[in-house]
Write a protein that holds these residues in place. Structure first.
Motif, PDB file in Angstrom:
ATOM      1  N   VAL A   1      43.071 -39.328 -11.154  1.00 34.97           N
ATOM      2  CA  VAL A   1      43.458 -40.419 -11.463  1.00 34.97           C
ATOM      3  C   VAL A   1      43.170 -40.794 -13.031  1.00 34.97           C
ATOM      4  N   ALA A   2      44.358 -40.955 -13.832  1.00 38.08           N
ATOM      5  CA  ALA A   2      44.015 -41.187 -15.241  1.00 38.08           C
ATOM      6  C   ALA A   2      44.221 -42.695 -15.429  1.00 38.08           C
ATOM      7  N   THR A   3      43.306 -43.392 -16.023  1.00 40.88           N
ATOM      8  CA  THR A   3      43.021 -44.680 -16.308  1.00 40.88           C
ATOM      9  C   THR A   3      42.187 -45.004 -17.461  1.00 40.88           C
ATOM     10  N   GLN A   4      41.922 -46.095 -17.769  1.00 39.03           N
ATOM     11  CA  GLN A   4      41.133 -46.608 -18.872  1.00 39.03           C
ATOM     12  C   GLN A   4      39.734 -46.455 -18.536  1.00 39.03           C
ATOM     13  N   PHE A   5      39.123 -45.775 -19.979  1.00 40.59           N
ATOM     14  CA  PHE A   5      37.453 -45.343 -19.602  1.00 40.59           C
ATOM     15  C   PHE A   5      36.838 -46.687 -19.344  1.00 40.59           C
ATOM     16  N   SER A   6      36.858 -47.682 -19.744  1.00 42.01           N
ATOM     17  CA  SER A   6      36.221 -48.960 -19.479  1.00 42.01           C
ATOM     18  C   SER A   6      35.973 -49.112 -18.046  1.00 42.01           C
ATOM     19  N   GLY A   7      36.974 -48.719 -17.315  1.00 36.86           N
ATOM     20  CA  GLY A   7      36.936 -48.884 -15.585  1.00 36.86           C
ATOM     21  C   GLY A   7      36.483 -47.977 -14.870  1.00 36.86           C
ATOM     22  N   ILE A   8      36.021 -46.698 -15.681  1.00 41.44           N
ATOM     23  CA  ILE A   8      35.911 -45.625 -14.817  1.00 41.44           C
ATOM     24  C   ILE A   8      34.516 -45.561 -14.155  1.00 41.44           C
ATOM     25  N   LEU A   9      33.704 -45.895 -14.804  1.00 44.12           N
ATOM     26  CA  LEU A   9      32.150 -45.795 -14.238  1.00 44.12           C
ATOM     27  C   LEU A   9      32.011 -46.897 -13.324  1.00 44.12           C
ATOM     28  N   PRO A  10      32.539 -48.191 -13.563  1.00 49.29           N
ATOM     29  CA  PRO A  10      32.579 -49.131 -12.248  1.00 49.29           C
ATOM     30  C   PRO A  10      33.154 -48.941 -10.922  1.00 49.29           C
ATOM     31  N   GLY A  11      34.434 -48.012 -11.363  1.00 47.28           N
ATOM     32  CA  GLY A  11      35.086 -47.653 -10.217  1.00 47.28           C
ATOM     33  C   GLY A  11      34.282 -46.501  -9.304  1.00 47.28           C
ATOM     34  N   LEU A  12      33.715 -45.746 -10.200  1.00 46.53           N
ATOM     35  CA  LEU A  12      32.710 -44.790  -9.730  1.00 46.53           C
ATOM     36  C   LEU A  12      31.804 -45.428  -8.453  1.00 46.53           C
ATOM     37  N   GLN A  13      31.146 -46.419  -9.146  1.00 42.34           N
ATOM     38  CA  GLN A  13      29.886 -47.398  -8.456  1.00 42.34           C
ATOM     39  C   GLN A  13      30.384 -48.005  -7.159  1.00 42.34           C
ATOM     40  N   ALA A  14      31.658 -48.376  -7.557  1.00 43.29           N
ATOM     41  CA  ALA A  14      32.379 -49.116  -6.259  1.00 43.29           C
ATOM     42  C   ALA A  14      32.992 -48.080  -5.284  1.00 43.29           C
ATOM     43  N   GLY A  15      33.130 -46.710  -5.259  1.00 48.13           N
ATOM     44  CA  GLY A  15      33.332 -46.026  -4.517  1.00 48.13           C
ATOM     45  C   GLY A  15      34.888 -45.493  -4.541  1.00 48.13           C
TER      46      GLY A  15
END
Length: 274
Positions: free
Chosen positions: A65-79
């Motif tokens: 999934v290509a997305t903005q870096f700012s949302g990647i780590l929160p997205g990881l934490q959210a599953g």
């Protein structure tokens, strides 16, 4: 009833097995040459290739999934993502909240200068010169912090591409950015060349959730083999035009799991092997 319960349990196990046949992973699709749009659609780059190779070695599908870096780590934490394949600098703060694989590339600062200029082996050679940087980046603040000591002038540009263009056009004497980004720029444009490398001692690793050491360890074992068999070195040559130095993260597997010296590292007697 007992047969029904057993059947349900087996079905649940089958679903779990199917779920493990695919990993959903994330990266920043605008960070060339690690990931960038390609003409036919989708993304390409060093980290795209690396992610797909990990999937091949594990025998699983990689949903990138290509997305903005700012949302990647929160997205990881959210599953939302199973793990992150975007270049992510391993820091103390991040390692206190995430599990990291061992580093697979060094993240340093590197200068670009005109192709016909004298090589820079000491920053003092840039006294009285103009250094172009990407506005607001880590390189911008680092260069400005040294302005009085070195005696250079720092000019900031909206993108690093514009900063490189300033060197090509003669408006700046050098550009400083990340080592891989600078290598990509030099590979694509013969008017500039790589010069002075400022080593930070930091590396890029792959982040995982803290409760998912099993996936981290599985993926890291593949990364270690990709170092041992020269695959990551080959990707570096393909995308950056640079052969990794002996002892660098791209060719040096680490014992244990995780990056030594950071939270989440586990020795456990594990030794890299393929």
């Amino acid at each position: 009833m007992r047969k029904i319960m057993i059947g349900a349990a087996l079905a649940a196990l089958a679903c779990a097995a199917v779920a493990q046949e695919k990993y959903t992973v994330a990266l920043d699709g605008t960070f060339a040459p690690h990931a960038m749009p390609k003409l036919g659609g989708g993304v390409e780059g060093f980290n795209v290739d690396l992610a797909n190779l990990i999937g091949e070695r594990l025998g699983v599908e990689m949903d990138i999934v290509a997305t903005q870096f700012s949302g990647i780590l929160p997205g990881l934490q959210a599953g939302t993502y199973d793990f992150v394949v975007a270049p992510t600098t391993i820091t103390q703060e991040r390692a206190e909240n995430l599990l990291f694989s061992e580093g697979y590339l060094n993240t340093d600062f590197q200068f670009l200068i005109p192709a016909d200029a004298e090589d820079v082996t000491d920053l003092k050679q840039l006294a009285g010169k103009t250094v172009a940087v990407n506005k607001g980046s880590a390189y911008d603040s680092w260069a400005r912090g040294l302005a009085e000591e070195i005696g250079w002038t720092v000019e900031s540009y909206g993108t690093n591409t514009d900063a490189v263009q300033a060197v090509i056009a003669g408006r700046a004497d050098a550009n400083v950015a990340g080592n891989t980004v600078s290598a990509w720029a030099a590979k694509k444009n013969s008017a500039v060349k790589l010069s002075y490398l400022h080593e930070t001692g930091l590396v890029w690793g792959m982040p995982f959730r803290q409760d998912d050491a099993a996936t981290r360890d599985k993926v890291e074992a593949v990364i270690e083999c990709l170092k041992i068999d020269g695959t990551i070195a080959g990707l570096s040559e393909k995308w950056f035009g640079v052969t990794p130095a002996a002892g660098s993260a791209a060719v040096t597997p680490q014992p244990g799991f995780g990056q030594p010296g950071f939270p989440g590292y586990e020795d456990g007697g594990h030794k890299p092997s393929c």
